[in-house]
Design an enzyme around this catalytic site. Structure first.
Site, PDB file in Angstrom:
ATOM      1  N   HIS A 108       6.785 -11.739   5.514  1.00 31.43           N
ATOM      2  CA  HIS A 108       6.155 -11.291   4.115  1.00 31.43           C
ATOM      3  C   HIS A 108       7.585 -11.177   3.282  1.00 31.43           C
ATOM      4  CE1 HIS A 108       6.615  -8.049   6.583  1.00 31.43           C
ATOM      5  NE2 HIS A 108       6.868  -7.670   5.426  1.00 31.43           N
ATOM      6  N   ILE A 122       0.717  -0.918  -0.127  1.00 34.72           N
ATOM      7  CA  ILE A 122       0.040   0.451   0.212  1.00 34.72           C
ATOM      8  C   ILE A 122       0.718   1.656  -0.082  1.00 34.72           C
ATOM      9  CG2 ILE A 122       0.128   0.639   2.547  1.00 34.72           C
ATOM     10  CD1 ILE A 122      -3.164  -0.178  -0.120  1.00 34.72           C
ATOM     11  N   GLU A 180       7.515  -4.283  10.591  1.00 34.88           N
ATOM     12  CA  GLU A 180       6.076  -3.259  11.067  1.00 34.88           C
ATOM     13  C   GLU A 180       5.368  -4.546  10.954  1.00 34.88           C
ATOM     14  OE1 GLU A 180       3.561  -0.790   8.281  1.00 34.88           O
ATOM     15  OE2 GLU A 180       5.647  -1.101   8.001  1.00 34.88           O
TER      16      GLU A 180
HETATM   17  P1  5GP Z   1       8.045  -4.818   6.910  1.00 35.86           P
HETATM   18  O1  5GP Z   1       6.987  -5.518   7.704  1.00 35.86           O
HETATM   19  O2  5GP Z   1       8.558  -5.555   6.062  1.00 35.86           O
HETATM   20  O3  5GP Z   1       9.180  -3.414   8.049  1.00 35.86           O
HETATM   21  O4  5GP Z   1       7.175  -3.331   5.839  1.00 35.86           O
HETATM   22  C1  5GP Z   1       5.555  -3.830   6.255  1.00 35.86           C
HETATM   23  C2  5GP Z   1       5.201  -3.208   4.632  1.00 35.86           C
HETATM   24  O5  5GP Z   1       3.777  -3.479   4.653  1.00 35.86           O
HETATM   25  C3  5GP Z   1       5.046  -2.539   4.632  1.00 35.86           C
HETATM   26  O6  5GP Z   1       6.036  -1.407   3.113  1.00 35.86           O
HETATM   27  C4  5GP Z   1       4.127  -1.480   4.396  1.00 35.86           C
HETATM   28  O7  5GP Z   1       3.784  -0.446   3.438  1.00 35.86           O
HETATM   29  C5  5GP Z   1       3.243  -3.331   4.207  1.00 35.86           C
HETATM   30  N1  5GP Z   1       2.073  -2.570   4.399  1.00 35.86           N
HETATM   31  C6  5GP Z   1       1.767  -2.500   5.775  1.00 35.86           C
HETATM   32  N2  5GP Z   1      -0.143  -2.382   5.936  1.00 35.86           N
HETATM   33  C7  5GP Z   1      -0.587  -3.147   5.121  1.00 35.86           C
HETATM   34  C8  5GP Z   1      -1.838  -3.257   4.833  1.00 35.86           C
HETATM   35  O8  5GP Z   1      -2.697  -2.360   5.307  1.00 35.86           O
HETATM   36  N3  5GP Z   1      -2.088  -3.532   3.211  1.00 35.86           N
HETATM   37  C9  5GP Z   1      -0.776  -3.335   2.335  1.00 35.86           C
HETATM   38  N4  5GP Z   1      -1.554  -3.440   1.481  1.00 35.86           N
HETATM   39  N5  5GP Z   1       0.662  -2.932   2.762  1.00 35.86           N
HETATM   40  C10 5GP Z   1       0.535  -2.956   4.189  1.00 35.86           C
END
Ligand code: 5GP
Length: 130
Positions: A92, A29, A87
């Site tokens: 993922h 997103i 995050e």
């Molecule tokens: P990380 O956990 O790898 O540090 O980051 C989590 C990723 O998930 C980020 O790039 C963020 O933009 C994405 N993300 C977080 N919440 C959502 C959501 O509700 N929908 C989508 N499509 N992506 C998300």
């Protein structure tokens, strides 16, 4: 339940590019590049390397197919692969179309794409998924 499990369940909308019984791929997103996609296991697990060997292999192989679809849909030199998980505590794999090193810099300002652009990118990747 993680936000990604809610997305997989359909409780939260997403731009889905591919799915099978065990994995779900959708556009990030808050993309760092057009076509930035996340590939997640439906089984809720926090850390990617806590998956069994079989699940990790299947996750990687599913991501490989999604990366091939991204490469066909979005002009780029490479599809970069990253795992952070700082995050969202649901394993993922980030797949990111790259033309230069900086395209994978998560600290830079992220893109602001319209819903139409996101839908268009999503449809192109989905159409190339095999
Ligand atoms: P990380 O956990 O790898 O540090 O980051 C989590 C990723 O998930 C980020 O790039 C963020 O933009 C994405 N993300 C977080 N919440 C959502 C959501 O509700 N929908 C989508 N499509 N992506 C998300």
């Amino acid at each position: 339940m993680t936000i990604f499990s809610k997305i997989i369940k359909g409780d939260i909308p997403s731009y889905k590019v591919a799915e099978d019984d065990n994995f779900y791929a959708f556009l990030d997103i808050n993309p760092v590049a057009k076509g930035h996609t996340l590939v997640v296991p439906k089984k809720e697990i926090d850390y990617i390397f806590d998956q069994t060997d079989a699940d990790l292999a299947a996750h990687t192989l599913f991501a490989k197919r999604v990366a091939a679809a991204i490469k066909k849909a979005i002009p780029c030199k490479r599809v970069g692969v990253a795992v952070m998980g700082l995050e969202v505590p649901h394993a993922h794999i980030h797949l990111i179309p790259l033309n230069e090193e900086g395209d994978m810099d998560f600290r830079k300002e992220h893109l602001k794409l319209s819903a139409d652009e996101m839908q268009d990118i999503c449809a192109k990747i989905a159409a190339n998924f095999e």
